[in-house]
Design a protein around this motif. Structure first.
Motif, PDB file in Angstrom:
ATOM      1  N   ILE A  35       0.849  -1.209   0.000  1.00  0.00           N
ATOM      2  CA  ILE A  35       0.000   0.000   0.000  1.00  0.00           C
ATOM      3  C   ILE A  35       0.878   1.249   0.000  1.00  0.00           C
ATOM      4  O   ILE A  35       0.592   2.229  -0.700  1.00  0.00           O
ATOM      5  N   GLU A  36       1.980   1.200   0.743  1.00  0.00           N
ATOM      6  CA  GLU A  36       2.896   2.356   0.764  1.00  0.00           C
ATOM      7  C   GLU A  36       3.482   2.635  -0.626  1.00  0.00           C
ATOM      8  O   GLU A  36       3.776   3.786  -0.957  1.00  0.00           O
ATOM      9  N   ALA A  37       3.649   1.572  -1.418  1.00  0.00           N
ATOM     10  CA  ALA A  37       4.250   1.739  -2.751  1.00  0.00           C
ATOM     11  C   ALA A  37       3.272   2.373  -3.745  1.00  0.00           C
ATOM     12  O   ALA A  37       3.663   2.765  -4.846  1.00  0.00           O
ATOM     13  N   MET A  38       2.003   2.482  -3.364  1.00  0.00           N
ATOM     14  CA  MET A  38       1.016   3.076  -4.281  1.00  0.00           C
ATOM     15  C   MET A  38       1.185   4.593  -4.321  1.00  0.00           C
ATOM     16  O   MET A  38       1.697   5.195  -3.368  1.00  0.00           O
ATOM     17  N   THR A  39       0.700   5.199  -5.392  1.00  0.00           N
ATOM     18  CA  THR A  39       0.641   6.663  -5.408  1.00  0.00           C
ATOM     19  C   THR A  39      -0.492   7.089  -4.473  1.00  0.00           C
ATOM     20  O   THR A  39      -1.331   6.258  -4.066  1.00  0.00           O
ATOM     21  N   MET A  40      -0.545   8.376  -4.168  1.00  0.00           N
ATOM     22  CA  MET A  40      -1.590   8.849  -3.252  1.00  0.00           C
ATOM     23  C   MET A  40      -2.986   8.570  -3.836  1.00  0.00           C
ATOM     24  O   MET A  40      -3.907   8.180  -3.132  1.00  0.00           O
ATOM     25  N   GLU A  41      -3.104   8.755  -5.169  1.00  0.00           N
ATOM     26  CA  GLU A  41      -4.406   8.529  -5.829  1.00  0.00           C
ATOM     27  C   GLU A  41      -4.788   7.043  -5.755  1.00  0.00           C
ATOM     28  O   GLU A  41      -5.938   6.709  -5.480  1.00  0.00           O
ATOM     29  N   GLU A  42      -3.787   6.176  -5.965  1.00  0.00           N
ATOM     30  CA  GLU A  42      -4.077   4.731  -5.913  1.00  0.00           C
ATOM     31  C   GLU A  42      -4.478   4.312  -4.492  1.00  0.00           C
ATOM     32  O   GLU A  42      -5.379   3.506  -4.296  1.00  0.00           O
ATOM     33  N   ARG A  43      -3.797   4.923  -3.530  1.00  0.00           N
ATOM     34  CA  ARG A  43      -4.093   4.584  -2.134  1.00  0.00           C
ATOM     35  C   ARG A  43      -5.515   5.037  -1.763  1.00  0.00           C
ATOM     36  O   ARG A  43      -6.259   4.336  -1.089  1.00  0.00           O
ATOM     37  N   TRP A  44      -5.848   6.229  -2.203  1.00  0.00           N
ATOM     38  CA  TRP A  44      -7.198   6.753  -1.944  1.00  0.00           C
ATOM     39  C   TRP A  44      -8.243   5.811  -2.556  1.00  0.00           C
ATOM     40  O   TRP A  44      -9.247   5.484  -1.923  1.00  0.00           O
ATOM     41  N   GLN A  45      -7.975   5.369  -3.788  1.00  0.00           N
ATOM     42  CA  GLN A  45      -8.901   4.465  -4.472  1.00  0.00           C
ATOM     43  C   GLN A  45      -9.000   3.134  -3.741  1.00  0.00           C
ATOM     44  O   GLN A  45     -10.095   2.588  -3.561  1.00  0.00           O
ATOM     45  N   PHE A  46      -7.831   2.638  -3.269  1.00  0.00           N
ATOM     46  CA  PHE A  46      -7.818   1.355  -2.554  1.00  0.00           C
ATOM     47  C   PHE A  46      -8.709   1.434  -1.316  1.00  0.00           C
ATOM     48  O   PHE A  46      -9.592   0.600  -1.106  1.00  0.00           O
ATOM     49  N   TRP A  47      -8.489   2.465  -0.503  1.00  0.00           N
ATOM     50  CA  TRP A  47      -9.273   2.557   0.735  1.00  0.00           C
ATOM     51  C   TRP A  47     -10.716   2.942   0.461  1.00  0.00           C
ATOM     52  O   TRP A  47     -11.629   2.516   1.188  1.00  0.00           O
ATOM     53  N   SER A  48     -10.977   3.730  -0.587  1.00  0.00           N
ATOM     54  CA  SER A  48     -12.367   4.035  -0.963  1.00  0.00           C
ATOM     55  C   SER A  48     -13.091   2.748  -1.331  1.00  0.00           C
ATOM     56  O   SER A  48     -14.217   2.502  -0.894  1.00  0.00           O
ATOM     57  N   ASP A  49     -12.437   1.919  -2.146  1.00  0.00           N
ATOM     58  CA  ASP A  49     -13.065   0.656  -2.558  1.00  0.00           C
ATOM     59  C   ASP A  49     -13.329  -0.241  -1.341  1.00  0.00           C
ATOM     60  O   ASP A  49     -14.402  -0.824  -1.202  1.00  0.00           O
ATOM     61  N   GLU A  50     -12.330  -0.350  -0.468  1.00  0.00           N
ATOM     62  CA  GLU A  50     -12.494  -1.231   0.693  1.00  0.00           C
ATOM     63  C   GLU A  50     -13.584  -0.691   1.630  1.00  0.00           C
ATOM     64  O   GLU A  50     -14.482  -1.416   2.041  1.00  0.00           O
ATOM     65  N   LEU A  51     -13.490   0.592   1.952  1.00  0.00           N
ATOM     66  CA  LEU A  51     -14.410   1.117   2.973  1.00  0.00           C
ATOM     67  C   LEU A  51     -15.810   1.382   2.427  1.00  0.00           C
ATOM     68  O   LEU A  51     -16.749   1.565   3.202  1.00  0.00           O
ATOM     69  N   SER A  52     -15.972   1.362   1.106  1.00  0.00           N
ATOM     70  CA  SER A  52     -17.329   1.492   0.558  1.00  0.00           C
ATOM     71  C   SER A  52     -18.171   0.268   0.953  1.00  0.00           C
ATOM     72  O   SER A  52     -19.389   0.321   0.984  1.00  0.00           O
ATOM     73  N   LYS A  53     -17.503  -0.846   1.302  1.00  0.00           N
ATOM     74  CA  LYS A  53     -18.232  -2.069   1.672  1.00  0.00           C
ATOM     75  C   LYS A  53     -18.746  -2.025   3.119  1.00  0.00           C
ATOM     76  O   LYS A  53     -19.637  -2.776   3.477  1.00  0.00           O
ATOM     77  N   CYS A  54     -18.137  -1.205   3.952  1.00  0.00           N
ATOM     78  CA  CYS A  54     -18.453  -1.188   5.394  1.00  0.00           C
ATOM     79  C   CYS A  54     -19.921  -0.836   5.617  1.00  0.00           C
ATOM     80  O   CYS A  54     -20.423   0.119   5.046  1.00  0.00           O
TER      81      CYS A  54
END
Ligand code: SF4
Ligand code: SF4
Length: 263
Positions: free
Chosen positions: A137-156
């Motif tokens: 996750i640290e290796a992602m760009t800021m935009e990729e990281r935002w997308q990763f956590w948006s995708d994950e937390l959209s399920k909560c």
């Protein structure tokens, strides 16, 4: 195993405890067991599969109020117990702790201070999987990281199982239930789910044992424990390990604290 059963039986028979929080065999893995008398100690199991954090029950007044309690504690539960002691939640007057060392030996603690001493030299079990995922996750760009956590937390769907599983979430009224003012929207949306997790993780800074129970409890498999794992790494790198003499990161002020973040 027989060592644990014999030890707990002794504690019941001597009147040192009248409740023991441990594990019994479950259908897929060991599950919590509340032992109420010497006879029930036969059901106890305690081995390296019992890595959960039973310390979550030690702030449950409905369960332990007025009782003399014993507990089987994994490494991470010992860390949480140590932190709860520093927050004045536990006392030698009513709590006896039995731990399990990395090589499977029972650890008997005569006092909560001995738990603290033990943790000064004990090594944390490796968290290779979490370390690798955090590096990815640290290796992602800021935009990729935002997308990763948006995708994950959209399920909560805001079940708060992550909160219920955490020994450090013991407030009787959580910020998510306060509605004057309404700090966090109670309904589930991606942004309000992010708000909830950011708040949860910030409240854990310097207090989290890195046990991973929050992530394990999530019924949707959202890897929220990676947030606390990364936060624990950051706190340890900047302020030292939890439970040492440096205090809680967000509630301890020292005149020499850096203030360069203000500018
Ligand atoms: S925040 Fe998660 S990892 Fe940290 S103590 Fe709570 S349950 Fe364990
Ligand atoms: S356990 Fe999972 S679904 Fe439930 S509130 Fe926490 S992150 Fe959301």
């Amino acid at each position: 195993m027989n060592d644990l059963k014999a030890k707990v039986k002794d504690l019941f028979e001597s009147g040192a405890i009248n409740l023991f929080i441990g594990y019994e065999e479950g259908t897929r893995r060991p599950r919590p067991l509340f032992v109420k008398n010497a006879e029930e100690t036969n059901k106890l199991v305690f081995d390296d599969r019992c890595s959960g954090n039973l310390a979550v029950y030690l702030t449950r007044k409905d369960l332990i109020g007025g009782k003399k309690v014993g507990i089987a504690a994994s490494y991470y539960a010992l860390k949480s117990i140590n932190q709860l002691v520093s927050e004045n939640q536990l006392s030698d007057e009513w709590l006896r702790v039995i731990g399990l060392s990395a090589d499977g030996k029972l650890l008997e603690f005569g006092s909560l201070a001995e738990v603290s001493e033990y943790l000064k030299t004990a090594s944390a079990p490796p968290k290779q999987n979490e370390d690798e995922l955090v590096r990815q996750i640290e290796a992602m760009t800021m935009e990729e990281r935002w997308q990763f956590w948006s995708d994950e937390l959209s399920k909560c769907f805001k079940c708060y199982a992550c909160r219920a599983a955490c020994p450090m979430c013991y407030c009787t009224k959580c910020i998510v239930e306060v509605n004057r003012p309404q700090w966090i929207q109670p309904w589930a949306t991606t942004l309000s789910n992010m708000e909830w997790q950011i708040n949860r993780v910030m409240h854990m800074a310097g207090r989290c044992s890195d046990c991973g129970s929050c992530g394990e409890a999530c019924p949707l498999g959202i890897p929220i424990h990676l947030l606390t794992h990364k936060m624990s790494e950051t706190v340890a790198a900047n302020f030292g390990q939890n439970g040492d003499d440096k205090g809680n990161v967000l509630s301890t002020f020292k005149p020499e604290d850096k203030e360069n973040f203000i500018l």
